[in-house]
Scaffold this motif. Structure first.
Motif, PDB file in Angstrom:
ATOM      1  N   LEU A  18       0.832  -1.199   0.000  1.00  0.00           N
ATOM      2  CA  LEU A  18       0.000   0.000   0.000  1.00  0.00           C
ATOM      3  C   LEU A  18       0.872   1.256   0.000  1.00  0.00           C
ATOM      4  O   LEU A  18       1.959   1.282   0.563  1.00  0.00           O
ATOM      5  N   ARG A  19       0.360   2.303  -0.602  1.00  0.00           N
ATOM      6  CA  ARG A  19       1.094   3.572  -0.702  1.00  0.00           C
ATOM      7  C   ARG A  19       0.758   4.453   0.493  1.00  0.00           C
ATOM      8  O   ARG A  19      -0.409   4.686   0.792  1.00  0.00           O
ATOM      9  N   HIS A  20       1.787   4.943   1.197  1.00  0.00           N
ATOM     10  CA  HIS A  20       1.516   5.822   2.326  1.00  0.00           C
ATOM     11  C   HIS A  20       1.142   7.218   1.842  1.00  0.00           C
ATOM     12  O   HIS A  20       1.325   7.559   0.679  1.00  0.00           O
ATOM     13  N   GLY A  21       0.615   8.021   2.742  1.00  0.00           N
ATOM     14  CA  GLY A  21       0.222   9.380   2.404  1.00  0.00           C
ATOM     15  C   GLY A  21       0.763  10.364   3.423  1.00  0.00           C
ATOM     16  O   GLY A  21       1.652  10.046   4.212  1.00  0.00           O
ATOM     17  N   TRP A  22       0.191  11.567   3.420  1.00  0.00           N
ATOM     18  CA  TRP A  22       0.669  12.650   4.274  1.00  0.00           C
ATOM     19  C   TRP A  22      -0.459  13.148   5.168  1.00  0.00           C
ATOM     20  O   TRP A  22      -1.604  13.241   4.740  1.00  0.00           O
ATOM     21  N   THR A  23      -0.128  13.469   6.395  1.00  0.00           N
ATOM     22  CA  THR A  23      -1.132  13.936   7.348  1.00  0.00           C
ATOM     23  C   THR A  23      -1.537  15.375   7.055  1.00  0.00           C
ATOM     24  O   THR A  23      -0.846  16.108   6.334  1.00  0.00           O
ATOM     25  N   VAL A 191       0.812   9.191   6.774  1.00  0.00           N
ATOM     26  CA  VAL A 191      -0.390   8.384   6.960  1.00  0.00           C
ATOM     27  C   VAL A 191      -0.050   6.944   6.581  1.00  0.00           C
ATOM     28  O   VAL A 191       0.318   6.664   5.432  1.00  0.00           O
ATOM     29  N   VAL A 192      -0.149   6.052   7.559  1.00  0.00           N
ATOM     30  CA  VAL A 192       0.061   4.630   7.275  1.00  0.00           C
ATOM     31  C   VAL A 192      -1.229   4.072   6.686  1.00  0.00           C
ATOM     32  O   VAL A 192      -2.287   4.193   7.298  1.00  0.00           O
ATOM     33  N   PRO A 193      -1.185   3.510   5.500  1.00  0.00           N
ATOM     34  CA  PRO A 193      -2.414   3.056   4.857  1.00  0.00           C
ATOM     35  C   PRO A 193      -3.099   1.939   5.626  1.00  0.00           C
ATOM     36  O   PRO A 193      -2.454   1.051   6.159  1.00  0.00           O
TER      37      PRO A 193
END
Length: 375
Positions: A18-23, A191-193
């Motif tokens: 999974l691709r992580h994101g940003w808070t 952000v951990v998916p």
């Protein structure tokens, strides 16, 4: 051990695919950095790069910008990666204005960002719902820009989120007394998916890697802060750390079938109070802190009826914990002990000793159980 066999949080994330994101906190920091740079230089950096607490240096494209004689505004669209975050795609804006020398950095809630109206949260009543770590990230980047371009670093930062008040209705903010919009969150900036099947599979792989490496003591941690706590407490290596997130049941059920000598469970007090109450999925959408349960525990710990009533009516688990601490009632230890016993009941006699550590948002231990094995 090959690099592919390494365990720990990073390996689990890689294994999910999974691709992580940003808070929202990372986005607000990037927007603040771009806006203050423009205020001092006349130009917006695009993309704008920031440094996250763990050293990553992501860059963000600007989705909005505005520059006048008195303020600069920059906006970043939040990318939550493969996490089904309600704020994915939201436009996070920061408007920066100069303040007189010595004023420091002042935070304001713009449209779509909530205001704290009840106690028990990590910010005082009346403050904008911009959490402590994002505030520090923004202060650090303001100072960096000020040094680079000759500013004083005294600014007012107004954070806003387009349609944030509407989005917040899908969160727990209104119940917690955060009114008017969203909270600006994040302790790592990342952000951990979230994916049930992928993350549970990664937990199982983490246990397998730990056992293959000969680890006899592993720790299930709800996040990076709890991970740091158990490393400080026990000196565990990376491949003995399981990022269980909200999936306490997944850890316990797999360790039941694939035992290790000792399992430490570490997480936030409120989250582990759910485990203490018998919940195995600790996600806020599927289990909530039961203040009535906490009141009963407090009674067992010596609380009088007035204090038990205060706990039952507390705004948050943290507020209940603080009330008990002021009265000398060890609610944190009581929650840790009950959570340990719930974990042992799920293990069903498997040869695994268990202890539980409860922490607050800063990583301070607020409750701890002794180590106990199967009954």
């Amino acid at each position: 051990m090959t690099s592919e066999a390494k365990g720990g949080r990073g390996a689990q994330l890689k294994h999910t695919g999974l691709r992580h994101g940003w808070t929202t906190g990372a986005c607000a920091t990037a927007a603040t950095t771009a806006a203050y740079t423009a205020l001092l230089t006349g130009d917006f950096p695009d993309p704008v790069q920031i440094a996250l607490p763990k050293g990553q240096t992501p860059s963000f494209a600007l989705a909005a910008e505005e520059l006048t004689d008195t303020y600069a505004m920059a906006g970043i669209v939040k990318d939550a990666g493969d996490d089904p975050d309600v704020t994915h795609g939201a436009l996070v804006r920061a408007t920066v204005r100069r303040l007189p020398a010595g004023a420091g950095v002042v935070f304001k809630a713009g449209p779509g960002v909530g205001t704290i109206t009840r106690p028990g949260l990590p910010l005082p009543v009346g403050e904008p719902a911009v959490n402590p770590v994002p505030r520090q990230m923004m202060r650090d980047h303001v100072a960096l820009v000020a040094r680079r371009y000759g500013g004083s670093g005294d600014v007012e930062i107004t954070v806003s989120v387009d349609h944030g008040e509407e989005i917040a209705r899908s969160t727990w903010n209104p119940r917690l007394g955060i009114l008017g919009g969203l909270s600006i969150l994040g302790t790592t900036g990342i952000v951990v998916p979230y994916s049930c099947s992928a993350w549970i599979d990664s937990i199982r792989r983490g246990v397998d890697v730990a056992r293959a490496a000969g680890r006899t003591h592993v720790a299930g941690c709800t996040g990076s802060t709890s991970e740091k706590t158990v490393v400080a407490a026990y000196g565990l290596p990376e491949d003995a750390l399981l990022d269980m997130g909200d999936f306490a049941g997944a850890v316990l059920k797999y360790v039941r079938r694939h035992p290790v000598d000792r399992l430490t469970i570490c997480g936030g007090f409120a989250k582990l109070s759910k485990l203490a109450a018998g919940h195995l999925d600790l996600h806020s959408a599927r289990s909530q802190v039961d203040k009535g349960f906490l009141a009963d525990l407090a009674r067992h710990g010596g609380a009088d009826e007035a204090l038990a009533t205060e706990v039952a009516n507390a705004n948050t688990g943290l507020a209940a914990l603080q009330s008990c601490a002021a009265a000398g009632v060890p609610l944190g230890d009581l929650v840790a002990l009950r959570a340990r016993d719930e974990a042992l009941s799920v293990l069903r006699g498997a040869p695994v000793a268990v202890d539980v550590i409860c922490i607050d948002r800063a990583g301070t231990i607020v409750g701890r159980s002794t180590v106990n094995g199967p009954h």
